[in-house]
Every structure is written in structure tokens, then in C-alpha cells.
Design a protein around this motif. Structure first.
Motif, mmCIF file in Angstrom:
data_model
loop_
_atom_site.group_PDB
_atom_site.id
_atom_site.type_symbol
_atom_site.label_atom_id
_atom_site.label_comp_id
_atom_site.label_asym_id
_atom_site.label_seq_id
_atom_site.Cartn_x
_atom_site.Cartn_y
_atom_site.Cartn_z
ATOM 1 N N LEU A 157 -118.266 13.518 -77.819
ATOM 2 C CA LEU A 157 -118.470 14.800 -77.134
ATOM 3 C C LEU A 157 -118.844 14.594 -75.674
ATOM 4 O O LEU A 157 -118.344 15.290 -74.782
ATOM 5 N N VAL A 158 -119.720 13.622 -75.428
ATOM 6 C CA VAL A 158 -120.181 13.437 -74.046
ATOM 7 C C VAL A 158 -119.023 12.965 -73.177
ATOM 8 O O VAL A 158 -118.819 13.459 -72.064
ATOM 9 N N THR A 159 -118.237 12.017 -73.698
ATOM 10 C CA THR A 159 -117.123 11.549 -72.872
ATOM 11 C C THR A 159 -116.096 12.664 -72.698
ATOM 12 O O THR A 159 -115.503 12.803 -71.627
ATOM 13 N N LYS A 160 -115.905 13.455 -73.736
ATOM 14 C CA LYS A 160 -114.943 14.565 -73.576
ATOM 15 C C LYS A 160 -115.462 15.593 -72.589
ATOM 16 O O LYS A 160 -114.690 16.208 -71.860
ATOM 17 N N LEU A 161 -116.787 15.762 -72.570
ATOM 18 C CA LEU A 161 -117.365 16.682 -71.598
ATOM 19 C C LEU A 161 -116.980 16.264 -70.190
ATOM 20 O O LEU A 161 -116.722 17.103 -69.323
ATOM 21 N N GLY A 162 -116.936 14.943 -69.970
ATOM 22 C CA GLY A 162 -116.476 14.498 -68.664
ATOM 23 C C GLY A 162 -114.976 14.567 -68.521
ATOM 24 O O GLY A 162 -114.462 14.732 -67.422
ATOM 25 N N ASP A 163 -114.271 14.426 -69.621
ATOM 26 C CA ASP A 163 -112.808 14.331 -69.533
ATOM 27 C C ASP A 163 -112.157 15.654 -69.184
ATOM 28 O O ASP A 163 -111.065 15.665 -68.615
ATOM 29 N N ILE A 164 -112.801 16.738 -69.505
ATOM 30 C CA ILE A 164 -112.155 18.030 -69.204
ATOM 31 C C ILE A 164 -112.088 18.268 -67.698
ATOM 32 O O ILE A 164 -111.009 18.556 -67.171
ATOM 33 N N PRO A 165 -113.189 18.119 -66.973
ATOM 34 C CA PRO A 165 -113.038 18.199 -65.514
ATOM 35 C C PRO A 165 -112.093 17.125 -64.986
ATOM 36 O O PRO A 165 -111.368 17.368 -64.016
ATOM 37 N N PHE A 166 -112.112 15.960 -65.623
ATOM 38 C CA PHE A 166 -111.228 14.881 -65.202
ATOM 39 C C PHE A 166 -109.771 15.322 -65.285
ATOM 40 O O PHE A 166 -108.973 15.089 -64.368
ATOM 41 N N LEU A 167 -109.445 15.990 -66.379
ATOM 42 C CA LEU A 167 -108.068 16.474 -66.560
ATOM 43 C C LEU A 167 -107.705 17.447 -65.444
ATOM 44 O O LEU A 167 -106.626 17.355 -64.835
#
Lengths: 143, 186, 705
Positions: free
Chosen positions: C170-180
Motif C-alpha cells: 500500500l505504501v509503495t502504491k501510495l507513491g506510485d499513483i503520483p508517479f504514474l
């Protein structure tokens, strides 16, 4: 003569027949009430024929047909009533409730009645059961 | 309203207040028919019901006569009184209907039936009176004689007449098949 | 030729993973070769690619699979010094980890899926490294994320592993959405997803929103590389098997974020605000994680926090615009941190506990695992940045870069003007780096002293004379597969730093910036490191003395002294938490491992182990041991509202919406029951209803007319 007299009489007669059809318990009486209704129609037909006086005399001819059909109807109806009476043991309309929607728990006993036959059939057809009983008999016999 | 009604009636020259003799007889016989019919559907003695039916149907034959339909009247007497009522009596007998009072001749549906019948009667009478209150029919010429009927029947109504004979045959066969006892039952 | 080899590098582990998954149940004998051989072959091929490409060149190749209508997506390969060298690192570490795992997880029932996932993970990392297209890179990035999720949750029987895997995901995905969104913004501005195209657009000034893009990308990087606001998943991810920690959380996945920033550094250089943000983020991460590492009792958590700190170094180097230093530190750190984790695995295997306190009660631990002892010493020296070891050089290169940036002459390697880097960035990174150097030396020394050098207050002969002492018999001989990867990794941990000394060696593969430490930072850094070692050693000596005194002193004084020198209650690692990991150790059943852990816990609770952390940190110990309460803060700020919202939704669903649904079902049922009653089988009733209806209709018609 005023047309209203036979017309009103026919209407009242029809309704009396209607009451009889709906209220009578014996199915032969119901058939009689149907006759009353048919006669009310006949009266109408005759009265209007007299009033209109068309060349075909359609009213009186159709009255004849209706009388004929009524005779056939009462014959067939009585045959059916007789058959129902013979099979069901009663001619009372409100006891002939084969079409009623029964709750499941009331429908079960009927199945249970049919079940023993079915079970015995199954038992006879099942070779395992047969061999089991056979072996049991075989064991029991020497004893 | 009444003025209009009286005017319309008087314009025809016939009023309910000045009935002809035929009308008086018709009404009286009609009352008898109606009474017999009511007794037919209300009596608790089944055989009596059939007999009251005879009265009602016979009364109707008289009404036919009054309406100058003599052939229909005789057919009525022959078929209804002669055969249908006999059939009904046989039916009652064969279904082992009790002779004498049977308190359960009417089913529990009676009050509903009464309501439906009364409302229907009210509706029908209202409609019929409303439609035909000033209609007058002339009974002078005898259009319902046997000759006239036979001429019409065999000139214009031959095909339905023959079809009806087939229907009667079918009903005959059907009645026989239905009422015949099966061999295994016997 | 080079291209074919480069394509084979990610392809081999991928096929190995597929074959391993397919063969896992049917042919258990094939799992080990299928796991090890493709990875080693990939490592060899990665070396071949690096040699083939040579220095100073780069290779771009692309094929377009299908036109997408807007911004095209290419299957592109971009090879340069950064990608090839990091691929070598990844290949070597992954190969070591696979070999190590064959022994470490020999009796694990899920070894086949584990090995396949590690292979898949390796393939994804290679893809990230070699990809020349941001979308393809994202594919590898996300595959790594999901593999990390599975691998951290390898022991899903345990609640902490499950929650750790979910948290990591979840934490990495939390970063991945802005990354996308950052990638989309980048592609929209540059008109292409090709990295070369993006960099070209960055140099020609086509990017209109560099700060926004950089900050969005930074979110993903912070998530993946465990930087300050999103770093909390990494220490918890230690619930995974130790080799996974070595692979994912030391060398590869966490490096992906740093690598991405290094690749896209020209974009970041366009925005000084983003650089300041990175610098502050890196500084907070460095210092905070070093303090946390100093307070931890679980050896793997110490290493995890140290990884977070070292990643902070790399991020700091990137903030100063010097990606050579960042990648240099990434390489050396990958080597020595993988070494440290694998050695820690051996130590845990031998000691049957993660807890440093419990380890300090085992007097002969050092003798039982000599390989791990020596390689761990090397790794810790490299971590602390003691001169001849690799960590010294790479850390000094970071500090040198920061020093240059602080003087306004940032070493950007021609990617952008030196003025693009604010001098404040240099100062922030320099100060935080020196402070972290001190703290790193302190916790490395503490780890080494507490784990291996504790003079137990229990007389040594009783411990040795007790044959029933758990673990005394087991683990005396570690399997070869767990020993020689240590020594293989020890070589670069010692010597890799020397590669940066000459500009024709390592720097020629990169941007050619000198990696030689400058005089002032070299002296300063060494002094700081040595000071850290000395302070830690002194504190440890004092703690030991206090504990020994407490055995003879009066109770109140002893209590005070013990309070000064040992860990407070509640900060020690829970021994039972790691027993499932131990159950996979060869030759030991789960019950034995559990019993060992219990006895270790008993030893930790009955005796008093000297721990310098209390003396060094003072009142900070409690908060630092809990990660400064960041988890609790997140729980209060994010988790609980989400849970409350979920409760609300559940309530709305169960009690409100379902009521309508139940009503929708119940009303027809009641209606049906009513209609059913009408169906009584009496023909007269039916007829009555029918005629009544007809009469009603007739009345209606009459009335209407």
C-alpha cells in the motif's frame, strides 16, 4: 309492447342464474343455473328479433341454435359431473380443490404415501441391497 | 327530466302508465318466472330446485308466446321441459342427491355471489332501462310462426344448422364416452 | 550483439520464473537449477554487456509494438554505464541470493514459488534498468512491487508478515499513483515516453512544468526507495525471509527509485525547488533513520534502518546534481548491504533469534559462525565508512559532491549548469551527511560489539558446560551454499571503492565526474566515523561495567545502573515473531525453533545485557526504537479514518442498502402469500372474482360514457 319489459326480465333472470352458478354447491344445480342464464339470453334474442324484424329472423334462428347447444351442454355437463362423482365420490364443487396451491408441508404426506412403493421398487432394483439381504439370509439360515 | 321523459313517451303515444293487456300479462308471468328462478337457486331441497326450474322455463315459454314467437315457445317446452329437466333429474338421482332438505346446498361463496349478482343486476337493469325505456315494439304481425321460421332456417341458416347437427353428434358421442363405465373399473 | 545479450538478460530470469512456477509441483528436483542457473547466466550476460558496451558509449534501440494513437509506447532499450553497471550488481546479488536461498529455505514447502518470484523480481529489475521507455520501465517497477508484496508475505501464516506485506504494497502504491501521473505529465510535455526523448526535451526546454513533474515523480521514488514520509514499510518488510531482505531491501528494489532519478536527473535539475525537496527529504531520512537504527534491538531492523539512511545518502547526492556519486554509493552499498543481510541471516540461523540482546547472551556466537563474523565485520566497516573499505570512498564522493554544491560549483557532469543546484542544498546534504556518518559509525559499532563482543555476566564455563543450551549443537557448520556467497560479496565490499579513484576506471562508465574524495571531506568524514566508533565503544564499555557493577552493588544503585545500561522494557524484539523464519533452517523443526526462541527470550528477560544505546541516545531511545512514532501517527491520521469510513460504508451497506434489498425481496413475498391464499382451488371463488371484475369494468365503461 315496451322492449324494456323483456329486457329487464332477461337481465334479472341472468343475474339470478349468475347467483346460482356462484352460490350453489351441488354441480347439478350449477348446471341448472347455467340453464337459467341461457334462457335469459334466449329471451333477449327473441325480444330483439321481434323488435327489429329483420328478414333473416336472426334472433329466432339463433335462439334455436342456443337451445340446441344448451341441450348438448347439459348432456355433456351431466356426463362430466357423473364421472367426477364416480371418481371423486362427490359432486360438490367446493370440495373439488385439486388445483389449490398447497403449502409444502401439506404436500409432503402425499409424497410420503407414494414413497413406500418407490422405496420397495428401489430396493428390489438395487443389487447391493439384494445381495446384502441375501447374504444376511444365508447367514441366518444355518443358525 | 320527467317532463322530457313524459314528452318522449307521449310523443310515441305509448306510456308505462297506460299498459296494454299483453304488457300486464307479460309482467305478471315475468314475475312468476323470476320468483321460480329465485326459488330454483335458493331452495335447499335439490329436487324442488329442479321442479322450480320447470316452472321458470315453462313461464318463459309463455313469454315467448306473448312475444309472438310461437315456434320458439314450443321448442322451449319440448326441449327444456321435456329433455333438459329430465336429464337434470337423472343427474341428481345418479349423483345420489339427498331427497329432502340439505342444509349445505349453498356453498360458503354465497355472500360474494349475492354481491356480484346484485351489483350485476343493478348495472344491467340500469343500462337496459336507460337504453330502451322509450323503445316500442309492434307485436301485430306474427313473424315467429313455424312456417316463417322454417323458411328462414332452411333458406339462410342451412350451413349453421348442419354444423349444429355435427355438434350434437359430437356431444352425443362425448356424453356416451364420458359416462360409460370402464371395464376395469367395473 | 550487445543488444541480443541485453535482451537476454531480463528474459532469462523471466523464463526461469515461468518454468519454475510450472515445474514447482511436478518436478521438485528442477526447481533449484531453474532458479539458480538463469540468474547466474543473467549475471554473466550482464557482465558481458557491460564489457561489450565499454566506456563512454551508449546504445539506444527501440521497436514499436503497436501504434497507440497518441504518445507512442516503444519497447526500447537504453544501455549506458549506469544501467550496465547496476545490472551487473543486480545480477551478482541475485545470483548470490539464489544460491544462498537454496540452503536457507531448503525445507520450505513454498520454496519453488519463492524462487520463481525472486527470479521474476530479478527480471523486472533488469527490465527497469535496461528499459528506454518510461511505460515499459513502469511495468518492471510495478512487477517488482507485486513480487515484493508476495515475498515479504512469504510466511503468510504469521500475522506480522501479512500486515507487513500489505503495508509495503500500500505504501509503495501510495507513491506510485503520483508517479504514474508524473510519467503522464512528462510524456505529455515531451511528446514521448522514450527516456532519450524526454532528456532531449529537458535540455531544449520543452518541459513546461518541471517542478510539478519532478515532485510527482519524487512521490514514487520516495515510496520505492523508502525515503522519509513513505519509508515506514521498509523496517516492517523484514518479516520476509532474510535473503529477500538482502535482495529487495538492499540491492535492487529500493535502488530503483534512486536509479530512476539518476536517469531523469536533467529533468530534476530544471527545478531547484524539487532539488531542495529532495535534499530536505534525504537529510530527514538520513538522520532519523540513523537514530532509529541505533535504538533497534532486532538485527534485521537495524540493517533496514541503515538501508533507509544509505538511500538517503544517495538521494542527497542526487539533490546536489551528482548522479555519479549516487550510483557509486548505490553500487558499493548494494554489495556491502547484501553482504550484511546474508551474514545476518547466518547469525540469526545460528543464534535462533533476531534480538541483539539475546545474542549478547551467547558468548561463543563469534566462534560458531566465523565466516559470518568476519564478513559482517567487513560489511560493518564499509557501512561505517572506515577508509580502505568501499563505503568510505562512495560516501566521501557524496560528501565531496555536497561540498562542491555548497560552494556553488555543483558537479553536474554536464547535465545542467552548476548554478541549477542551490547552495543550500549542498549545505543541507553536507551537514546531514556528516551527522549521519557519525551516527552510522556508532550504530555499526554497537551492532558489532553487542552481537559478537559482549562479555556475558554469566560465567562462560557454565554456558559451555550446559549441553542442553539450545543452539549450542546446531548450526556449528553452516552449509557451503550459505558461506561462500558471503565471501563473494565481501570482495566488492572491500575493494569496489578503489574503482572510483581513477577517472579512467569507474567514472569513465558514468558521466566522468571525479569520484576521488576531496581532502577536506575525506579527513572530516574519517574523523567523524572514527569518533562514532570511539564514542560507541566507550559507551559500550561503560554499559558493560555498569552491568557488572550491578551484580554486586546495592539494589537501588543496581537498579539505577541497570536502567542506565540496558534496554528498557518493551523495546526488545519479540523473539517469537521470527521463529517461523527459523523453522525453515535446515535440520530444525518448527517446535525446536520455537523452544529455542523461548529460551532466548527467557535469557533476554532474566539477564541484563549491556547495551550502549541507552547511554548514547538517552531519552530519545524509546521514540527512536518505535521509529519516532511515525507509524502511530499514520495510524491515527490515515488508518483510523479509513477504517472508520470502512465501518461507515459497511454500516450503510449492511443496515441501509440491504434493508432496501430485503424489503424488495420481502414485499413480493408478502404479496405472493396473499395471492397464494386466493389460490384456494375453488372454481366458484375464481369465477366470482372474474365476474366481479367484469362488472366493475362494465360499471366503469357505463360511468365514463
Amino acid at each position: 309492447m315496451h322492449l324494456a319489459y323483456p329486457a329487464v326480465l332477461a337481465a334479472l333472470l341472468f343475474c339470478v342464474g349468475l347467483y346460482g352458478v356462484l352460490a350453489r354447491r351441488n354441480s347439478v344445480l350449477v348446471l341448472m343455473s347455467v340453464e337459467l342464464m341461457l334462457n335469459a339470453v334466449n329471451l333477449n334474442l327473441v325480444a330483439f328479433d321481434v323488435w327489429l324484424r329483420d328478414t333473416l329472423h336472426a334472433g329466432q334462428a339463433l335462439t334455436l341454435f342456443t337451445i340446441t347447444i344448451a341441450a348438448a351442454e347439459i348432456g355433456l355437463g351431466l356426463a362430466i359431473v357423473l364421472m367426477v362423482f364416480r371418481t371423486q365420490g362427490t359432486a360438490d364443487i367446493d370440495r373439488l380443490r385439486e388445483l389449490a396451491d398447497r403449502p409444502a408441508d401439506q404436500a409432503l404426506p402425499a409424497d410420503a404415501d407414494a414413497d413406500p412403493d418407490l422405496a420397495s421398487d428401489l430396493a428390489a432394483a438395487d443389487p447391493d441391497t439384494a445381495s446384502l439381504t441375501g447374504s444376511a439370509r444365508g447367514k441366518a439360515d444355518p443358525a | 327530466m320527467t317532463a322530457v321523459l313524459a314528452a318522449s313517451l307521449s310523443s310515441q303515444g305509448h306510456s308505462f302508465l297506460t299498459p296494454t293487456g299483453v304488457e300486464i300479462v307479460f309482467v305478471l308471468v315475468g314475475l312468476a318466472v323470476l320468483g321460480a328462478a329465485v326459488l330454483t337457486v335458493t331452495t335447499s331441497q335439490l329436487v324442488h330446485a329442479a321442479l322450480w326450474l320447470v316452472v321458470a322455463l315453462g313461464g318463459l315459454a309463455i313469454e315467448y308466446l306473448l312475444l309472438t314467437a310461437e315456434f320458439i315457445a314450443w321448442v322451449q317446452v319440448l326441449i327444456y321441459l321435456g329433455s333438459v329437466v329430465v336429464l337434470v333429474l337423472f343427474g341428481l338421482m345418479l349423483t345420489k342427491a339427498p331427497i329432502g332438505r340439505s342444509p349445505d346446498a349453498d356453498s360458503g361463496n354465497r355472500w360474494v355471489a349475492l354481491g356480484v349478482a346484485v351489483v350485476a343486476a343493478a348495472t344491467l337493469v340500469t343500462l337496459v332501462v336507460d337504453a330502451f325505456r322509450s323503445t316500442w315494439m309492434d307485436l301485430s304481425s306474427g313473424g315467429g310462426s313455424t312456417g316463417a321460421n322454417g323458411e328462414v332456417l332452411f333458406r339462410y341458416w342451412v350451413l349453421p344448422f348442419e354444423a349444429l347437427s355435427v355438434l350434437l353428434l359430437a356431444a352425443l358421442v362425448g356424453a356416451i364416452v364420458l359416462s360409460r363405465r370402464h371395464r376395469e373399473e367395473g | 550483439m550487445t543488444l541480443t545479450l541485453a535482451v537476454l538478460v531480463p528474459l532469462l530470469p523471466f523464463l526461469g520464473a515461468l518454468a519454475g512456477l510450472a515445474a514447482g509441483r511436478r518436478a521438485p528436483g528442477l526447481v533449484r537449477p531453474l532458479a539458480v542457473l538463469p540468474t547466474i547466466a543473467s549475471a554473466a550476460l550482464a557482465v558481458a554487456v557491460a564489457c561489450d558496451l565499454g566506456t563512454g558509449r551508449h546504445l539506444d534501440a527501440a521497436t514499436r509494438l503497436t501504434p497507440t494513437g497518441s504518445v507512442p509506447i516503444d519497447l526500447a532499450v537504453h544501455l549506458d554505464g549506469f544501467s550496465t553497471l547496476l545490472a551487473v550488481l543486480v545480477g551478482v546479488v541475485a545470483g548470490c541470493v539464489q544460491i544462498y536461498s537454496t540452503s536457507y529455505l531448503r525445507d520450505d514447502p513454498r520454496y519453488s514459488s519463492y524462487a520463481a518470484l525472486v527470479s521474476l523480481f530479478t527480471a523486472a529489475m533488469f527490465l527497469v534498468l535496461y528499459s528506454g521507455d518510461l511505460i515499459v520501465l513502469l511495468v518492471g517497477w510495478e512487477v517488482m512491487g507485486i513480487c515484493s508484496y508476495f515475498l515479504v508475505g512469504h510466511h503468510w501464516e504469521r500475522g506480522d508478515a501479512r500486515s507487513a506485506s500489505i503495508k509495503a504494497f500500500l505504501v509503495t502504491k501510495l507513491g506510485d499513483i503520483p508517479f504514474l501521473f508524473g510519467i503522464f505529465a512528462l510524456g505529455a510535455d515531451a511528446g514521448t515516453f522514450r527516456i532519450s526523448g524526454v532528456l532531449g526535451a529537458a535540455t531544449t526546454g520543452q518541459l513546461h512544468h518541471p517542478t510539478l513533474i519532478a515532485l510527482l515523480l519524487l512521490c514514487g521514488v520516495a515510496g520505492k526507495s523508502a525515503q522519509f514520509p513513505l519509508h515506514t514499510w521498509l523496517p516492517d518488510a523484514m518479516a520476509g525471509p532474510t535473503p529477500v531482505s538482502a535482495l529487495i531491501h538492499a540491492a535492487t528494489m529500493v535502488a530503483a527509485g534512486i536509479y530512476l532519478v539518476a536517469r531523469l536527473l536533467p529533468v530534476f535539475l530544471l527545478s531547484s525547488a524539487a532539488l531542495v525537496v529532495i535534499a530536505v527529504m534525504a537529510a530527514v531520512t538520513m538522520v532519523g533513520s540513523a537514530l532509529c537504527a541505533l535504538a533497534q534491538d532486532d538485527i534485521k531492523r537495524v540493517l533496514a534502518y541503515s538501508t533507509v539512511g544509505q538511500l538517503g545518502y544517495m538521494a542527497g547526492a542526487l539533490a546536489t546534481g551528482d548522479r555519479d556519486a549516487a550510483v557509486f554509493h548505490l553500487l558499493t552499498h548494494g554489495a556491502f548491504k547484501a553482504l550484511l543481510f546474508l551474514a545476518a541471516g547466518v547469525v540469526i540461523h545460528a543464534a535462533h533469534t533476531n534480538s541483539l540482546t539475546a545474542m549478547s547472551r551467547m558468548p561463543d556466537l563469534r566462534r560458531r559462525v566465523p565466516d559470518a563474523y568476519w564478513t559482517m565485520t567487513i560489511g560493518l566497516l564499509a557501512l561505517a565508512g572506515i577508509p580502505p573499505f568501499s563505503g568510505f570512498f562512495s560516501k566521501e564522493s557524496v560528501l565531496t559532491a555536497a561540498e562542491h554544491a555548497a560552494h556553488g560549483e555543483a558537479l553536474t557532469g554536464g547535465l545542467g549548469p552548476a548554478t541549477a543546484v542551490p547552495t543550500s542544498v549542498g549545505w543541507i546534504v553536507l551537514v546531514a551527511g556528516l551527522l549521519t556518518g557519525l551516527l552510522t559509525a556508532m550504530y555499526a559499532t554497537r551492532l558489532w560489539l553487542v552481537a559478537f563482543r559482549s562479555a556475558s555476566p554469566v560465567p562462560a564455563d557454565t554456558a559451555q558446560a550446559d549441553p542442553a543450551q539450545p543452539g549450542a549443537a546446531a548450526g556449528t557448520a553452516e552449509p557451503h551454499a550459505m558461506r561462500w556467497p558471503l565471501w563473494l560479496l565481501a570482495v566488492p565490499a572491500v575493494a569496489l571503492g578503489l574503482a572510483g579513484l581513477h577517472t579512467t576506471w569507474l567514472p569513465s562508465f558514468l558521466d566522468g565526474i571525479s569520484l576521488t574524495p576531496s581532502g577536506s571531506t575525506a579527513i572530516l568524514g574519517t574523523c567523524v566515523a572514527l569518533a562514532g566508533v570511539l564514542v560507541s565503544y566507550t559507551a559500550w564499555r561503560r554499559a558493560t561495567a555498569l552491568v557488572l557493577d550491578a551484580a554486586t552493588a546495592s539494589p537501588t544503585l543496581a537498579a539505577h545502573e541497570l536502567d542506565e545500561s540496558t534496554r528498557p522494557e518493551g523495546t526488545a524484539a519479540e523473539p517469537r515473531e521470527i521463529t517461523a523464519d527459523l523453522a525453515t533452517v535446515p535440520g530444525r523443526t518448527f517446535t525446536q525453533a520455537l523452544a529455542d526462541a523461548d529460551s532466548a527470550a527467557a535469557a533476554a528477560s532474566t539477564g541484563h545485557a549491556p547495551d550502549p544505546a541507552r547511554l548514547l541516545l538517552g531519552p530519545l531511545l524509546g521514540p527512536a526504537a518505535n521509529g519516532f512514532g511515525l507509524d502511530r501517527l499514520y495510524a491515527a491520521v490515515f488508518v483510523r479514518p479509513v477504517l472508520a469510513a470502512a465501518q461507515l460504508v459497511r454500516f450503510l451497506d449492511r443496515d441501509v442498502i440491504e434493508t432496501y434489498v430485503a424489503g424488495a425481496a420481502g414485499a413480493p413475498r408478502l404479496l405472493g402469500a396473499a395471492v397464494r391464499r386466493a389460490q384456494n382451488g375453488n372454481a366458484q371463488t375464481y369465477l366470482s372474482a372474474l365476474l366481479a371484475g367484469a362488472v366493475v369494468l362494465a360499471v366503469l365503461v357505463a360511468v365514463v360514457q
